[in-house]
Write a protein that holds these residues in place. Structure first.
Motif, PDB file in Angstrom:
ATOM      1  N   GLY A  55       0.723  -1.544  -0.222  1.00 17.67           N
ATOM      2  CA  GLY A  55      -0.012  -0.585   0.323  1.00 17.67           C
ATOM      3  C   GLY A  55       0.843   1.162  -0.082  1.00 17.67           C
ATOM      4  N   GLN A  56       2.096   0.916   0.907  1.00 14.94           N
ATOM      5  CA  GLN A  56       3.133   2.178   1.140  1.00 14.94           C
ATOM      6  C   GLN A  56       3.668   2.555  -0.705  1.00 14.94           C
ATOM      7  N   ARG A  59       0.677   4.537  -2.788  1.00 14.01           N
ATOM      8  CA  ARG A  59       0.682   5.627  -2.479  1.00 14.01           C
ATOM      9  C   ARG A  59       1.596   6.432  -2.465  1.00 14.01           C
ATOM     10  N   PHE A  66      -3.639   7.040  -5.508  1.00 16.50           N
ATOM     11  CA  PHE A  66      -4.091   5.617  -3.965  1.00 16.50           C
ATOM     12  C   PHE A  66      -3.375   6.897  -2.544  1.00 16.50           C
ATOM     13  N   THR A  68      -4.348   6.612   1.859  1.00 16.26           N
ATOM     14  CA  THR A  68      -4.998   6.273   3.287  1.00 16.26           C
ATOM     15  C   THR A  68      -5.465   7.515   3.964  1.00 16.26           C
ATOM     16  N   VAL A  78      -5.731  -0.213   0.569  1.00 17.26           N
ATOM     17  CA  VAL A  78      -5.486   1.022  -0.070  1.00 17.26           C
ATOM     18  C   VAL A  78      -6.276   1.811  -0.237  1.00 17.26           C
TER      19      VAL A  78
END
Length: 115
Positions: A55-56, A59, A66, A68, A78
């Protein structure tokens, strides 16, 4: 660009996917395990991932599409701005999330990366 109808169409085409509410919003389940949910924010999808690090990476690579919130910080997910994602990429993202959560009998042989 994509929207909620695209999410529904793509997700429900995957094997053994059902739709039912989660926190009052449509969510999609692979044999009972959630893999995607429409967020309270309009045109935003919560998508399950293999890891918080993935997810990082998403992003960091494209923070416009993307992101959070504090609620999902550190979670293997995400948030996706649907209006900035083409349907082909949305299909790939949903397929990946489905494969992570679906039972192996549906996804075929290979490494077990489900969370």
């Amino acid at each position: 660009m994509s929207g909620e109808d695209d999410v529904r169409r793509i997700a429900l085409a995957l094997p053994e996917v059902t739709e039912r509410p989660c926190y009052g919003r449509p969510a999609f389940y692979a044999s009972g395990r959630i893999f995607a949910r429409l967020h309270d924010m309009p045109d935003v999808l919560v998508l399950w991932l293999a890891s918080a690090e993935h997810g990082q990476e998403l992003r960091d690579g494209d923070p416009e599409r993307f992101f959070t919130t504090d609620h999902y910080q550190g979670h293997a997910s995400v948030l996706v701005r649907l209006g900035l994602v083409e349907a082909t990429e949305l299909s790939e993202l949903l397929d990946e999330a489905w494969r992570l959560r679906a039972p192996r009998r549906l996804t075929g042989p290979g490494p077990d990366t489900r969370v």
